[in-house]
Design a protein around this motif. Structure first.
Motif, PDB file in Angstrom:
ATOM      1  N   ILE A 198     106.047  60.245 124.432  1.00  0.00           N
ATOM      2  CA  ILE A 198     106.682  61.554 124.452  1.00  0.00           C
ATOM      3  C   ILE A 198     107.005  62.010 125.876  1.00  0.00           C
ATOM      4  O   ILE A 198     107.839  62.888 126.104  1.00  0.00           O
ATOM      5  N   ASN A 199     106.332  61.392 126.856  1.00  0.00           N
ATOM      6  CA  ASN A 199     106.561  61.748 128.262  1.00  0.00           C
ATOM      7  C   ASN A 199     107.743  61.002 128.875  1.00  0.00           C
ATOM      8  O   ASN A 199     108.104  61.260 130.031  1.00  0.00           O
ATOM      9  N   GLN A 200     108.322  60.074 128.127  1.00  0.00           N
ATOM     10  CA  GLN A 200     109.473  59.314 128.610  1.00  0.00           C
ATOM     11  C   GLN A 200     110.765  59.947 128.102  1.00  0.00           C
ATOM     12  O   GLN A 200     110.836  60.414 126.961  1.00  0.00           O
ATOM     13  N   ASP A 201     111.785  59.982 128.940  1.00  0.00           N
ATOM     14  CA  ASP A 201     113.055  60.603 128.560  1.00  0.00           C
ATOM     15  C   ASP A 201     114.091  59.563 128.166  1.00  0.00           C
ATOM     16  O   ASP A 201     114.333  58.606 128.915  1.00  0.00           O
ATOM     17  N   PRO A 202     114.723  59.748 127.000  1.00  0.00           N
ATOM     18  CA  PRO A 202     115.853  58.885 126.641  1.00  0.00           C
ATOM     19  C   PRO A 202     117.066  59.292 127.465  1.00  0.00           C
ATOM     20  O   PRO A 202     117.023  60.279 128.209  1.00  0.00           O
ATOM     21  N   THR A 203     118.157  58.571 127.352  1.00  0.00           N
ATOM     22  CA  THR A 203     119.365  58.922 128.085  1.00  0.00           C
ATOM     23  C   THR A 203     120.017  60.142 127.444  1.00  0.00           C
ATOM     24  O   THR A 203     119.775  60.473 126.283  1.00  0.00           O
ATOM     25  N   LEU A 204     120.891  60.800 128.193  1.00  0.00           N
ATOM     26  CA  LEU A 204     121.603  61.972 127.685  1.00  0.00           C
ATOM     27  C   LEU A 204     122.628  61.602 126.621  1.00  0.00           C
ATOM     28  O   LEU A 204     123.089  62.464 125.866  1.00  0.00           O
ATOM     29  N   SER A 205     122.971  60.328 126.537  1.00  0.00           N
ATOM     30  CA  SER A 205     123.965  59.892 125.550  1.00  0.00           C
ATOM     31  C   SER A 205     123.341  59.573 124.194  1.00  0.00           C
ATOM     32  O   SER A 205     124.056  59.313 123.234  1.00  0.00           O
ATOM     33  N   ALA A 206     122.014  59.591 124.107  1.00  0.00           N
ATOM     34  CA  ALA A 206     121.320  59.307 122.849  1.00  0.00           C
ATOM     35  C   ALA A 206     121.039  60.616 122.112  1.00  0.00           C
ATOM     36  O   ALA A 206     120.587  61.593 122.714  1.00  0.00           O
ATOM     37  N   TYR A 207     121.286  60.651 120.807  1.00  0.00           N
ATOM     38  CA  TYR A 207     121.132  61.883 120.035  1.00  0.00           C
ATOM     39  C   TYR A 207     120.206  61.744 118.835  1.00  0.00           C
ATOM     40  O   TYR A 207     119.795  62.754 118.256  1.00  0.00           O
ATOM     41  N   GLY A 208     119.878  60.539 118.420  1.00  0.00           N
ATOM     42  CA  GLY A 208     119.031  60.358 117.253  1.00  0.00           C
ATOM     43  C   GLY A 208     117.552  60.383 117.582  1.00  0.00           C
ATOM     44  O   GLY A 208     117.132  59.917 118.640  1.00  0.00           O
ATOM     45  N   TYR A 209     116.749  60.957 116.696  1.00  0.00           N
ATOM     46  CA  TYR A 209     115.283  61.000 116.824  1.00  0.00           C
ATOM     47  C   TYR A 209     114.806  61.802 118.032  1.00  0.00           C
ATOM     48  O   TYR A 209     113.717  61.552 118.552  1.00  0.00           O
ATOM     49  N   ARG A 264     125.401  57.665 121.268  1.00  0.00           N
ATOM     50  CA  ARG A 264     124.710  56.790 120.310  1.00  0.00           C
ATOM     51  C   ARG A 264     123.744  57.630 119.495  1.00  0.00           C
ATOM     52  O   ARG A 264     122.956  58.390 120.047  1.00  0.00           O
ATOM     53  N   TYR A 265     123.818  57.504 118.175  1.00  0.00           N
ATOM     54  CA  TYR A 265     122.867  58.146 117.273  1.00  0.00           C
ATOM     55  C   TYR A 265     122.135  57.026 116.541  1.00  0.00           C
ATOM     56  O   TYR A 265     122.658  56.448 115.593  1.00  0.00           O
ATOM     57  N   ALA A 266     120.945  56.674 117.029  1.00  0.00           N
ATOM     58  CA  ALA A 266     120.182  55.524 116.501  1.00  0.00           C
ATOM     59  C   ALA A 266     121.019  54.266 116.671  1.00  0.00           C
ATOM     60  O   ALA A 266     121.292  53.862 117.801  1.00  0.00           O
ATOM     61  N   ASP A 267     121.455  53.661 115.566  1.00  0.00           N
ATOM     62  CA  ASP A 267     122.239  52.424 115.668  1.00  0.00           C
ATOM     63  C   ASP A 267     123.748  52.677 115.598  1.00  0.00           C
ATOM     64  O   ASP A 267     124.537  51.743 115.603  1.00  0.00           O
ATOM     65  N   ASP A 268     124.145  53.948 115.521  1.00  0.00           N
ATOM     66  CA  ASP A 268     125.548  54.334 115.345  1.00  0.00           C
ATOM     67  C   ASP A 268     126.161  54.688 116.699  1.00  0.00           C
ATOM     68  O   ASP A 268     125.771  55.676 117.325  1.00  0.00           O
ATOM     69  N   ILE A 269     127.133  53.885 117.130  1.00  0.00           N
ATOM     70  CA  ILE A 269     127.762  54.059 118.450  1.00  0.00           C
ATOM     71  C   ILE A 269     129.182  54.599 118.299  1.00  0.00           C
ATOM     72  O   ILE A 269     129.920  54.178 117.405  1.00  0.00           O
ATOM     73  N   THR A 270     129.558  55.542 119.173  1.00  0.00           N
ATOM     74  CA  THR A 270     130.895  56.124 119.119  1.00  0.00           C
ATOM     75  C   THR A 270     131.500  56.209 120.520  1.00  0.00           C
ATOM     76  O   THR A 270     130.837  56.632 121.463  1.00  0.00           O
ATOM     77  N   PHE A 271     132.759  55.799 120.618  1.00  0.00           N
ATOM     78  CA  PHE A 271     133.581  56.019 121.808  1.00  0.00           C
ATOM     79  C   PHE A 271     134.775  56.874 121.377  1.00  0.00           C
ATOM     80  O   PHE A 271     135.306  56.693 120.275  1.00  0.00           O
ATOM     81  N   SER A 272     135.215  57.785 122.241  1.00  0.00           N
ATOM     82  CA  SER A 272     136.401  58.575 121.916  1.00  0.00           C
ATOM     83  C   SER A 272     137.206  58.861 123.178  1.00  0.00           C
ATOM     84  O   SER A 272     136.665  58.984 124.274  1.00  0.00           O
ATOM     85  N   GLY A 273     138.522  58.969 122.992  1.00  0.00           N
ATOM     86  CA  GLY A 273     139.416  59.253 124.105  1.00  0.00           C
ATOM     87  C   GLY A 273     140.772  59.704 123.594  1.00  0.00           C
ATOM     88  O   GLY A 273     141.041  59.658 122.392  1.00  0.00           O
ATOM     89  N   ASN A 274     141.624  60.123 124.506  1.00  0.00           N
ATOM     90  CA  ASN A 274     142.931  60.646 124.117  1.00  0.00           C
ATOM     91  C   ASN A 274     144.064  59.645 124.309  1.00  0.00           C
ATOM     92  O   ASN A 274     145.230  59.992 124.118  1.00  0.00           O
ATOM     93  N   ASP A 275     143.720  58.435 124.705  1.00  0.00           N
ATOM     94  CA  ASP A 275     144.717  57.372 124.832  1.00  0.00           C
ATOM     95  C   ASP A 275     144.048  56.069 124.441  1.00  0.00           C
ATOM     96  O   ASP A 275     142.864  55.861 124.727  1.00  0.00           O
ATOM     97  N   LEU A 276     144.789  55.203 123.797  1.00  0.00           N
ATOM     98  CA  LEU A 276     144.217  53.940 123.346  1.00  0.00           C
ATOM     99  C   LEU A 276     143.650  53.129 124.509  1.00  0.00           C
ATOM    100  O   LEU A 276     142.643  52.435 124.357  1.00  0.00           O
ATOM    101  N   LYS A 277     144.279  53.253 125.678  1.00  0.00           N
ATOM    102  CA  LYS A 277     143.790  52.498 126.836  1.00  0.00           C
ATOM    103  C   LYS A 277     142.435  53.011 127.331  1.00  0.00           C
ATOM    104  O   LYS A 277     141.759  52.329 128.108  1.00  0.00           O
ATOM    105  N   ASN A 278     142.057  54.217 126.882  1.00  0.00           N
ATOM    106  CA  ASN A 278     140.747  54.755 127.259  1.00  0.00           C
ATOM    107  C   ASN A 278     139.608  54.136 126.452  1.00  0.00           C
ATOM    108  O   ASN A 278     138.438  54.226 126.846  1.00  0.00           O
ATOM    109  N   ILE A 279     139.936  53.547 125.311  1.00  0.00           N
ATOM    110  CA  ILE A 279     138.915  52.968 124.439  1.00  0.00           C
ATOM    111  C   ILE A 279     138.566  51.563 124.936  1.00  0.00           C
ATOM    112  O   ILE A 279     139.451  50.729 125.113  1.00  0.00           O
ATOM    113  N   PRO A 280     137.282  51.270 125.157  1.00  0.00           N
ATOM    114  CA  PRO A 280     136.888  49.934 125.630  1.00  0.00           C
ATOM    115  C   PRO A 280     137.334  48.836 124.676  1.00  0.00           C
ATOM    116  O   PRO A 280     137.424  49.043 123.465  1.00  0.00           O
ATOM    117  N   THR A 281     137.616  47.675 125.226  1.00  0.00           N
ATOM    118  CA  THR A 281     138.030  46.543 124.404  1.00  0.00           C
ATOM    119  C   THR A 281     136.828  45.951 123.682  1.00  0.00           C
ATOM    120  O   THR A 281     135.675  46.131 124.091  1.00  0.00           O
TER     121      THR A 281
END
Length: 363
Positions: free
Chosen positions: A103-114, A237-254
Motif C-alpha cells: 500500500i506504500n508503493q505508488d502505481p503510475t498515473l496512467s493506471a486506473y484499475g484497483y 491502462r485499467y488492469a489488462d485493458d489498454i487504451t490509446f487516443s488521439g485526434n489524428d491517425l498518425k498519433n496512434i502508435p503502430t
C-alpha cells in the motif's frame, strides 16, 4: 512495528558483531524505515513479528499450492474466469503484506484499475472527444505476472533477496493442473514452461494480486507513456485493458511499436480485443460509451429497466420464476447494477433507484 536502533546496537555488541556488520544492517533497516516499510530481516523474523509459528509460515511458503481453493465463475460477457482464493491463514499473511508493504508503493498515473480514488469513469474521461480510439487487452493478465517479477518488486522496495523470494512465494501459486489442461493448445504452449517448472503466478482471488499487478506493470506503463508522448496521444491502462487516443491517425502508435514494448515485458496481447475505432463509430473505453460524453451502454440500461419493470408489474419472486432468472441475492444484484449506472450517469441512475425502491420486496 518499529525498529529499535539502540536496542539493536546493544544486542549486536553483546554478540560481538563487527562494526561493518552493524553499519550495513543499520543501513538496510534505515532504508526500509525511512520509506514507511516494516523492518524485516528474514522469514523467521517476520513470523516472530506477526506472532505466528515460523514452521507454519515456512510450510505455507513451501507448499503454497495446498492453501488455495480453485473454481470457475461466469464472466458477464460470456466465458468463465478461473479464481484461486487463498485459505484464511494464507490470506491473513497476504493481507498483512498488502497493508504494510504494498500500500506504500505508488502505481503510475496512467493506471486506473484497483486504485483508490481512481475509477473506470476517470479512465474513460481521458479519451472523451478524441477522433481515434485504440483498445487492446493483455492476455492472461495475472498468469503472465510470475514469481520472478514479484521477487524483483520486493528487491526494489529494499528487502533482502532471500526475504524477497519468500514474499514472492507467499503471494503467487503454480498454475493449477486442471486449469492448464483446459487451456486451448495455443495458450497451453505459451504457459507450458511456467506450468512444468511450477513457477508461481499471481492468483485471481488473492488480496495482494491487484496491487502487485499495478506495481509490476509500472515499467510497461512508463514505456507506453513515453511512446504516447512521442506520438502525441493519450495512454491509460485499467488492469489488462489498454487504451490509446488521439485526434489524428498518425498519433496512434503502430502495432509494431506496441508489440515491441509489450513483448519486452514478457506480456501477451489478446488479438481478439485489438480494436481501432474512428469518430462516427460507437467509441468505447472499458465498456463505457464515450462518443457523446460518458455513459453506460444502452443495452445495459435497457436490461436493468426491464428487470425493474417486471418486478414492479409481477413482483420480484414471480418475475424471477417467469424469466428463469436464477440469481442468488437477486435484489442486491439488481441494486448493484443500478448503483453502477448512478456512478456513471447520476440522473439516469437516480430515476432507476426511485423505481427500484417502489418494488414490493419480500421480507
Amino acid at each position: 512495528m518499529s525498529f529499535d536502533r539502540k536496542l539493536f546496537i546493544e544486542e549486536c555488541k553483546n554478540q560481538e558483531k563487527s562494526e561493518k556488520y552493524i553499519e550495513n544492517t543499520l543501513k538496510y533497516a534505515d532504508n526500509l524505515a525511512s520509506k514507511g516499510y516494516p523492518v524485516l530481516f528474514s522469514l523467521k523474523h517476520m513470523a516472530f513479528e506477526l506472532g505466528i509459528k515460523y514452521e507454519d509460515l515456512k510450510i505455507m511458503e513451501r507448499e503454497r499450492e495446498h492453501y488455495y481453493k480453485h473454481f470457475y465463475i461466469k464472466k458477464k460477457n460470456g466465458g468463465v474466469r478461473f479464481l484461486s482464493v487463498p485459505y484464511s491463514n494464507l490470506k491473513s499473511i497476504q493481507s498483512w503484506i498488502y497493508h504494510n508493504i504494498l500500500i506504500n508503493q505508488d502505481p503510475t498515473l496512467s493506471a486506473y484499475g484497483y486504485i483508490k480514488k481512481r475509477s473506470i469513469k476517470e479512465n474513460a474521461q481521458q479519451h472523451v472527444a478524441r477522433k481515434f480510439i485504440l483498445n487492446l487487452d493483455l492476455m492472461k493478465f495475472f498468469e503472465t505476472i510470475t514469481e520472478q517479477k514479484v521477487y524483483r518488486l520486493f528487491v526494489e522496495i529494499g528487502y533482502t533477496r532471500t526475504l524477497s523470494w519468500s514474499f514472492s512465494k507467499l503471494v503467487t501459486v503454480p498454475i493449477d493442473e486442471d486449469y492448464y489442461l483446459a487451456l486451448p493448445d495455443k495458450e497451453k504452449k505459451l504457459f507450458s514452461k511456467t506450468f512444468e517448472r511450477e513457477y508461481g503466478v499471481l492468483p485471481q482471488g488473492a488480496p495482494t494480486s491487484p496491487s502487485i499487478s499495478n506495481l509490476v506493470l509500472r515499467s510497461l506503463d512508463n514505456k507506453l507513456v513515453a511512446l504516447a508522448e512521442l506520438k502525441g496521444c493519450t495512454y491509460t491502462r485499467y488492469a489488462d485493458d489498454i487504451t490509446f487516443s488521439g485526434n489524428d491517425l498518425k498519433n496512434i502508435p503502430t502495432k509494431a511499436d506496441i508489440i515491441k514494448i509489450v513483448r519486452s515485458e514478457n506480456l501477451l496481447i489478446n488479438w481478439d480485443k485489438w480494436i481501432l475505432r474512428k469518430q462516427g463509430m460507437r467509441q468505447k473505453v472499458t465498456g463505457l460509451n464515450i462518443s457523446n460524453g460518458i455513459s453506460v451502454p444502452k443495452s445495459y440500461r435497457k436490461d436493468v429497466n426491464r428487470h425493474i419493470h417486471f418486478c414492479l408489474k409481477y413482483g420480484p419472486e414471480s418475475h424471477q420464476k417467469k424469466m428463469g432468472v436464477d440469481k442468488q441475492f437477486y435484489r442486491y444484484w439488481l441494486l448493484g447494477r443500478i448503483h453502477y449506472i448512478r456512478f456513471i450517469s447520476p440522473e439516469i441512475g437516480n430515476k432507476m433507484l426511485k423505481n427500484f425502491n417502489n418494488i414490493q420486496w419480500p421480507l
